[in-house]
Design an enzyme around this catalytic site. Sequence first.
Site, PDB file in Angstrom:
ATOM      1  N   GLY A  46       0.926  -1.131  -0.628  1.00  0.00           N
ATOM      2  CA  GLY A  46      -0.099  -0.059  -0.107  1.00  0.00           C
ATOM      3  C   GLY A  46       0.930   0.908   0.286  1.00  0.00           C
ATOM      4  O   GLY A  46       2.328   0.712   0.456  1.00  0.00           O
ATOM      5  N   GLN A  51       3.701   9.709   1.768  1.00  0.00           N
ATOM      6  CA  GLN A  51       4.878   9.437   1.056  1.00  0.00           C
ATOM      7  C   GLN A  51       5.445   9.393  -0.173  1.00  0.00           C
ATOM      8  O   GLN A  51       6.852   9.438   0.026  1.00  0.00           O
ATOM      9  CB  GLN A  51       4.263   7.644   1.485  1.00  0.00           C
ATOM     10  CG  GLN A  51       3.627   7.530   2.956  1.00  0.00           C
ATOM     11  CD  GLN A  51       3.598   5.642   2.935  1.00  0.00           C
ATOM     12  OE1 GLN A  51       2.391   4.925   1.955  1.00  0.00           O
ATOM     13  NE2 GLN A  51       4.556   4.968   3.344  1.00  0.00           N
ATOM     14  N   CYS A  93       6.053  -0.232   7.393  1.00  0.00           N
ATOM     15  CA  CYS A  93       5.531   0.915   6.594  1.00  0.00           C
ATOM     16  C   CYS A  93       7.007   1.234   5.687  1.00  0.00           C
ATOM     17  O   CYS A  93       8.047   1.397   6.110  1.00  0.00           O
ATOM     18  CB  CYS A  93       5.179   2.000   6.990  1.00  0.00           C
ATOM     19  SG  CYS A  93       4.701   3.438   6.484  1.00  0.00           S
ATOM     20  N   LEU A  94       6.759   1.330   4.569  1.00  0.00           N
ATOM     21  CA  LEU A  94       7.832   2.282   3.052  1.00  0.00           C
ATOM     22  C   LEU A  94       8.631   3.568   3.779  1.00  0.00           C
ATOM     23  O   LEU A  94      10.051   3.013   3.778  1.00  0.00           O
ATOM     24  CB  LEU A  94       7.033   2.280   1.877  1.00  0.00           C
ATOM     25  CG  LEU A  94       6.703   1.171   1.297  1.00  0.00           C
ATOM     26  CD1 LEU A  94       6.246   1.852  -0.192  1.00  0.00           C
ATOM     27  CD2 LEU A  94       8.205   0.060   1.265  1.00  0.00           C
ATOM     28  N   HIS A 135      -4.866   0.888   7.503  1.00  0.00           N
ATOM     29  CA  HIS A 135      -3.059   1.428   7.500  1.00  0.00           C
ATOM     30  C   HIS A 135      -2.795   3.010   6.291  1.00  0.00           C
ATOM     31  O   HIS A 135      -2.151   3.789   6.846  1.00  0.00           O
ATOM     32  CB  HIS A 135      -2.005   0.804   7.110  1.00  0.00           C
ATOM     33  CG  HIS A 135      -0.639   1.726   7.082  1.00  0.00           C
ATOM     34  ND1 HIS A 135       0.198   0.696   8.317  1.00  0.00           N
ATOM     35  CD2 HIS A 135       0.224   1.696   6.350  1.00  0.00           C
ATOM     36  CE1 HIS A 135       1.748   0.917   7.846  1.00  0.00           C
ATOM     37  NE2 HIS A 135       1.290   1.294   6.491  1.00  0.00           N
ATOM     38  N   GLU A 136      -3.688   3.025   5.702  1.00  0.00           N
ATOM     39  CA  GLU A 136      -3.252   4.364   4.389  1.00  0.00           C
ATOM     40  C   GLU A 136      -4.083   5.057   4.716  1.00  0.00           C
ATOM     41  O   GLU A 136      -3.629   6.094   4.417  1.00  0.00           O
ATOM     42  CB  GLU A 136      -3.356   3.906   3.320  1.00  0.00           C
ATOM     43  CG  GLU A 136      -2.767   1.990   1.867  1.00  0.00           C
ATOM     44  CD  GLU A 136      -1.233   2.701   2.563  1.00  0.00           C
ATOM     45  OE1 GLU A 136      -0.455   3.947   2.293  1.00  0.00           O
ATOM     46  OE2 GLU A 136      -0.720   1.467   3.256  1.00  0.00           O
ATOM     47  N   HIS A 139      -1.999   7.583   7.061  1.00  0.00           N
ATOM     48  CA  HIS A 139      -1.599   8.010   6.447  1.00  0.00           C
ATOM     49  C   HIS A 139      -1.905   9.483   5.762  1.00  0.00           C
ATOM     50  O   HIS A 139      -1.089  10.437   5.436  1.00  0.00           O
ATOM     51  CB  HIS A 139      -0.739   7.797   5.620  1.00  0.00           C
ATOM     52  CG  HIS A 139       0.305   6.536   5.746  1.00  0.00           C
ATOM     53  ND1 HIS A 139       1.722   7.665   6.244  1.00  0.00           N
ATOM     54  CD2 HIS A 139       0.586   5.302   5.154  1.00  0.00           C
ATOM     55  CE1 HIS A 139       2.336   6.504   6.368  1.00  0.00           C
ATOM     56  NE2 HIS A 139       1.910   4.997   5.909  1.00  0.00           N
TER      57      HIS A 139
HETATM   58 CO    CO Z   1       2.790   3.021   5.498  1.00  0.00          CO
END
Ligand code: CO
Length: 171
Positions: A46, A51, A93-94, A135-136, A139
């Site tokens: 995701g 991000q 998470c990236l 989760h997204e 963000h």
């Molecule tokens: Co993330």
Amino acid sequence: MISLGIRIYGDDILRSESAEVEEFGDELGELIEKMTETMIVEEGVGLAAPQVGVSRRVAVVNPDPQNPDTLLALVNPRILSCSDETDCVEEGCLSVPGIRGKVERPIAIEVEYQDRHGGKHCVRDAGLVSRIIQHEIDHLDGVLFVDRLSFGRKTLVKGRLRDLARKGKRE
Ligand code: CO
């Protein structure tokens, strides 16, 4: 395929609330394409627009990287309802490389979102897709999964987060 580059923990954009998308033109379509490519190149399941440095309410999810049919782009996603039942599953998470931890979230959610053309949709999901979407959406509200870790786990990763923040900080 090219990655737009991932903003890392400590970058202020990850902590700001993203703005609603109001224009559904070519620019949005292009952003979704580039975000999808970035998610695939970076091997994420995701990705949210902040991000990649764009403070807009756009997210892409890729629950099954082997199956491109599961790719989904969500514009202005909003959780309508969620189950009382929760589970606690390890997340990463990236934007927070090298750190993982268990996060408690509702198992099932109902989400309203728009597609790249502005069309309205509703999706009900439980399990992995539900977790990724939550989760997204976090963000888009400036929330990171590390905020939701248990007190003990937070204490354990504190030092590593501080190191990341030093690298992620932009002048
Ligand atoms: Co993330």
